[in-house]
Design a protein around this motif. Structure first.
Motif: not given
Lengths: 256, 256, 256, 256, 256, 256
Positions: E84, E88, E91, F65-66, F69, F79-84, F86-88, F115, F118-119
Motif C-alpha cells: 500500500v 501510494y 501514484s 494528499v488525497g 485528479a 493526487w493519488v488515484s482513488p483505489p490507492v 482507499r487502500d492507504y 466518497e 465512506r467506502e
C-alpha cells in the motif's frame, strides 16, 4: 437498437455511423415488502431499451447486480464489492471501444452505483479511452417527482413504485403499500441519520425496519407512465446531445 | 422461484428451508450471421428459470457479459477480462452465502466461461464458503446432441441454433443458415488448429471467417424443444441431487 | 541451447538470429505411491532441454511449482494460487521479450497448468507483446499413448510412469505399481465424477484414495523412451514451425 | 531429504516429526563473461540440497527466476517484477503450511531477492502462519570470504566464481577471468555510485560495462569448496537451531 | 519553495524552469521513551523544507505514515502495509510528472521506508516516467555521526535525539535519556540478532524492551544543529546535482 | 492529545481508557489564485488538532494528499488515484485498531475524499474491525455558512477563504479576491454542468477557468474564526457522541 438481439453483420452499419452506447445498470436488492428485488435493473433496462428504440442508438444487455451491500440484511439482496463492480464496469466499457464506441451512457437506476460508475467514467476519461457518464433516471426529472408525490423517498418510495406499476405491474404488491409505508421510515432528509454533520449510518436497516424510505401510497401506474415518458425523453435528449458532441471537446482539457 | 421478481419478505421461507441458488451466466458475443449476440445468455437464462420453476429452487438474475475476448473481431462482441470476470462472479456468489446459500450452480451457456467459473468454484470450495459448480448445458446431453445433428459444432452451430429457435425464434435469421455454414468452418475436431499438439489459435476469427463452427442447416425448433426439455431435466436433476447432499460431504476432504 | 549454462556474451548471437524460447513448466505434487513429486517438472525439463539441444533453440530454467491445489491432501504437494501463477508466468514471459524474444513455448507437463498458461498466452497475444503457446507433451502423441497402454489414465498412470522410468528410473518404485493401481481409480472417463453434466469434484482425493488415476502396470522404460522420443520430435517440429512463422501472421487478426 | 524425489507416502513420517522446510531461491541473470546465468540458482540449490542431505530436513525444488530487472541490459537475464515475486513466494510458502510446515528457510543466493523475501517473511510472521527467514549464503561466512579474496565484489566476483568452480566447474570460462575483471568495476564500496548520500544508480550497467563487480582472478575450486563447506555448515546449524525453537517463541511478541 | 503555501498561479514559473521536486517522507512510530512518535516525519520535513528554502527547489507536503509494522508493539505506532505504501508513493510521484516534474528526491528519515521507496524509484525509472531517488539523511553524513556519538544506534539513538533537540526541543524528554539507554539495547551491530548469517528478528521489540537502539545520552542541541546543517548541505548539493543532469543521462541505459 | 508529539509510554493511559482517534485528511490542490494549495489539509489539521485539544481525544498526523485528479490541470495539484487512496486510508485505519482503537473520525476538508473515505468506512464496518466515519467540516455548519456568505461556492469560495484567513492569514492573497471571483464561476448549483440529469463534467477546469467556484469577496478573518469555532464545536460534540456509544451498537445489525 438492442445489441443482444442483433446478429453481428447487422451491427456493422451502426458502428460505422455511430459511436454511442447505452449500458443499463441496476441492482438486485430489497425494495421493501411491496416491490420486487429486480426493481432497479427493471427500471434501468426499460428506460435504456425504450430510449434506444426511439433514437436508434445502441443499447447493450443489462448489468443486474451492483453495489448493494448496504441492503444485505434483507433477504435476497445480491451485491458485489465496490472495487469488483468498478473493475467489471470498466472492463466492459473499455472493451466496447474496440468496436469504435467512444462515448457511453451508464443508464443507472440505483443510488449505490452512482459514485462507482462516476469513478469508472473518470478512469476512461483520464486516459482518453472514452467519454463515459452516469445518468440516474430520477435525477433527470426532479420537478416532476416532487410534483407527483408528497414524500418521494429515496428507496422503495413512490417514484420506484409508480415506475414498476408502469413497467411490470404484476410485480407490485399493491395490498402492501400502506404497510410498506408504516413499517419503514417516511421522512428522510439531508439531516437524517447524521450527528453533527457526519453520516452515522452504514446500512439501510439502520434507518428503516422494512427497507423502505418514503411514502408510496400515492403511487399509481399513470404517474409511473408519466415518469417513464419524461425520463425516457431526458435520456433520448442526453443521447442526442452526447452523440452530437465533437469528440475532441469531450477529452480532458489541457493543463493551463 | 425467480429472485428478481420477489419482494424480500417472500423469500424468507425459501432461505429457511433451502440453501441452493441457480445463477445463469452467459455471454454477449457474435454467434454467426444467423444468431443474436445474446444467444448464450438467452439460453442460460431460459434453462435456469425453467428449472427453477419446475423444482422450486431459487434462480437469480443473469450475468450477461462474460469471457469473450476471443470473439472480439466481430461487431458487437462484449467482454470483460478473465480476472475481472472471476472476481465479479466470486463476489456475487460469496455474498449469496450471507443469506444462507451454501451451494450454487452456475448455469452456463458459454464455453469461454467454463474454466473461469470452475476456478471461482475452487476458491469458494477451498475456504469452505460454498459448494459452487459450473454446469454447461450441452455437456449434460451429449448423446442427444450427436443424435440430432450431423455436425454439432462448438459455436453458432445447430445446437445453439435449435435452442434459440425454440426460445426466441424471431431472433434467428433462418434465411442465412446455409450462408452461415458455408462462410464458416464446418468441421471442427480435437486436432483442428493445432500444430504438433499445441493449440495455435487464440481467436475465433483464426478459424472461421464468419464466426461459425458447425453446420446449422439441420436445426429446427422441434429439435430445440427437445434439447431444451432434456437439458432442463438434467438441470432439475442436478439441482435435486445437489440440494440433497449433506453439506459436510461437500466440503474439501481432510489431508490424508 | 540452455540459457542457465551460458554466460551472457555467448547468448548475443542467438538473440540476434532467433526469437524463440522454450520455457519448461511443471509442478511438484503427489503422483501416487510409485512416482516422485517432481514427476511433472522432471518431464517438462527433460523434453524442453532435449528439444533445445536438437534444434538449437533456447531453453530457459524450469518453473517447478504450479497450479496443484487439487492434490494438496497428499503429503508434499506444493502449489501457488492460479492468479499468482498466471502473474508470475506472464511477468517471466513478458520480460523475455526485452531481449528480442517474440514467441514462447511453455513446455508443460501438468494438466492443472494448461488453462492458466493459455490465459497468459492470451494476455501477451492481445497486447501484441509475444506469441506464447502452451504445449502439453502427451497431447502431442495421443495415438502412441493409446497404443502402448491399456488404461493411460490422466494422473500417475502409465504415461508418466514410463516417462520417469526413462528419465530417472531410480525414482520409480517399481515394486509399488500394482498397489498403485489397486489403491487408486483405474477407469477414468469423460463421464467420471460428473452429475447430470456437471463436474462435481474439486480435488484428486475426491476420486482416488492414493492419488492415482490409471493402470501403470504395463509401463516400461522402453515405452518411456518411445514416448520421450516421439514427444521430443513433436516439440522440435513445433519449435521449427513456430520459428518459421512471419511475426505479422502471429499477431491478432484485424477487426472484420 | 529432497521433496521432488520422494513419493508422497514416504513423506508422511517427515511431516509428522518435523516442521521445517528449506526452499532454494535463486535467479537467472548475467554473471559476467565468465559465469553462467544460472549461477545464483545453482548455488542456492547446491547448498540447500547438501544441508538437507546432511541434516535430514526437507528441501524443496528451486525457484529459478527472481528479482533481476537491474541486470536486464545483459543478454539472457530473466526476471519477474518484485510484487509478482513476493506473491509467488508467499503463496508457495503459505501453502507448505498445509502439510504442517511452520518454519521455512529461503536459501537464497541473489542479493536482489533479499528484501522481497524478508517482506514475505514478515507477511507470514504477522499473521502467525509461519516463521520464514531469508538466508543469504555469503552473509553467513563474511570472514572466510574476506580472508580468501582480495576484492570479493558483490556480483560475478571471486565468491561466486569459486563456488561455481566447485559446483559446476565446466560452466566457468576460466580463460576469461582477467577480462572479466578488467572489463568490469573492481572496487565497489559503500560509497560507490552515490551522490551526497543517495544511491544514484538503478541498474548494474550503470556501474559496470560487462556486469562484473569485483576481482575474480584469485578464485579457485579449492576455495570454492571451502566456501561451500563453511556455508553448508552454517545452513545446517541454522536449520538445527530453527527446528529446535519452541513455536511459541517464534510468534510475534505481544503488545507492550 | 513550499508547494503547500503557494497559490497555483505562483507555481507556473517554477514548473517552466525547473523539473525537480523534494518529497519528505517519514513515519509515525515509537522512538523510545524520550522522543516523540513524529520524530521521523519531523526530521524529513525540516530538512526538505530547509533545503528547498535555500536552493529554491520545490518541496511538497510530507507523507507522515510509512512502513512501521515492526514497531507496532509500542503504543501509538502507525503504519500501512508495504504494498500500500509503495502504491501510494508511486501514484503521488507519478502524478507530479503531469506538471513537468521529471526527477524526485524522496527526503526520507525512516529506515523502514528505504527499500520500498527504492522500489518505487525503479518502477518510475524502468518505464521512463521520472528519475526518483531515495535519500536518507543520516546516510549522507556518516562520518559526522560517528564523530559525535559513541554509540549512534539505528533507532531512537543520539542521531535522532540530537536532531529533534534542534528541530523541536520541547518534544524531547531530556530527563529520560539515561532510562532510554538502559531500558533498550545499546550495542547494535551487523551481527546482532542473527543466527548463522540469517536475520532472525522481525520486530523492534525482539531486540529492545523500550524500543531504543543506541545510547542517546551524549546528544545535545548543538550537535543536532551541526547534523542538521551538514545534512541540509548534502541535500542542497544533491538537489543541485540532480537538477543539473541531462534528462537523457538519467534514463535507463540501452541493452548492450 | 496529538499522537505525533507524544512518546510511546505517554500514550498508554489513553489507549487503556479511550478507543477513539481523529485522523485529519486533506488534499494538496489548487484553490484558486488567492488560496494556498495546502488549504484543505491546513483546515483539516487545524480542526482536528483543536478538537483533540479541547476534548482530550487523540489526533493523528495528517494525510496531506488525497483524491484530486479533477484539479490536475492547475499547477501544483497533487493526487493519488482513488483505489490507492482507499487502500492507504484503510490500511492506516485498520492498523490503528491494533492499539485498541475501535472508532475513527476522518476529519476531512476535501470534497473529493468524501466518497472514498465512506467506502473505507464501509470496509471496516462490514468486517467489524472499527466504526469509521467521515466528517466534512462545512457539512456540519450549513446554516452558518449560508448566513455569512452570499455565494458560498464549493471550491475556493468564501468558506475556505475565511477559514484560511483565520488559520494562516499570511497565506491568503487578499489582493486577488475580486480577480478570483471574476475569473472563476460564481454561481454553482445542483443543475450546473449537467445535461438532462447527467453530470457532464469531469474536471474543475471544465467549469472554471481559474479553479474557483463561488464568491469569496465577503470572506473575513472574523467570519473564519466563527466558522472555525462552530465547526470545532461540532467535531467535539461528534467525538463525545461517538466515544459514548456502546461498541455493540456500532456493529452492523443482524440479518432480519
Amino acid at each position: 437498437m438492442y445489441l443482444g438481439d442483433e446478429a453481428w453483420p447487422d451491427l456493422e452499419t451502426y458502428f460505422e455511423e455511430e459511436s454511442l452506447a447505452l449500458v443499463p445498470v441496476g441492482s438486485t436488492e430489497q425494495h421493501g415488502p411491496h416491490l420486487p428485488e429486480g426493481t432497479d435493473h427493471l427500471i434501468a433496462e426499460a428506460l435504456a431499451r425504450e430510449a434506444a428504440n426511439r433514437t436508434g442508438y445502441l443499447c447493450t444487455p443489462t448489468v443486474n447486480v451492483g453495489v448493494s451491500a448496504h441492503h444485505r440484511q434483507f433477504h435476497g439482496t445480491m451485491w458485489v464489492s465496490p472495487p469488483v463492480f468498478r473493475d467489471y464496469m470498466e472492463s466492459l466499457a473499455r472493451n466496447l471501444t474496440y468496436h469504435g464506441i467512444d462515448r457511453v451512457i451508464f443508464v443507472n437506476a440505483h443510488g449505490g452505483n452512482v459514485e462507482p460508475l462516476r469513478e469508472v467514467g473518470k478512469r476512461l476519461h483520464e486516459d482518453e479511452t472514452a467519454y463515459t457518464i452516469e445518468w440516474m433516471w430520477d435525477e433527470s426529472i426532479p420537478e416532476l417527482v416532487r410534483e407527483h408525490f408528497s414524500v418521494p423517498g429515496p428507496h422503495g418510495g413512490p417514484k420506484e413504485t409508480a415506475m414498476i406499476m408502469h413497467i411490470a405491474n404484476e410485480l407490485v404488491h399493491e395490498d402492501r403499500l400502506t404497510d410498506a409505508r408504516d413499517g419503514g421510515l417516511v421522512e428522510w432528509g439531508a439531516g437524517s441519520a447524521r450527528q453533527f454533520g457526519a453520516r452515522t449510518f452504514f446500512d439501510a436497516i439502520d434507518n428503516t425496519e422494512n427497507g423502505v424510505l418514503g411514502d408510496q401510497t400515492d403511487a399509481t401506474p399513470e404517474k409511473g407512465e408519466e415518469l417513464f415518458e419524461a425520463a425516457t425523453e431526458q435520456l433520448c435528449n442526453l443521447s442526442e446531445w452526447l452523440a452530437g458532441q465533437e469528440y475532441e471537446s469531450l477529452l480532458p482539457k489541457e493543463h493551463v
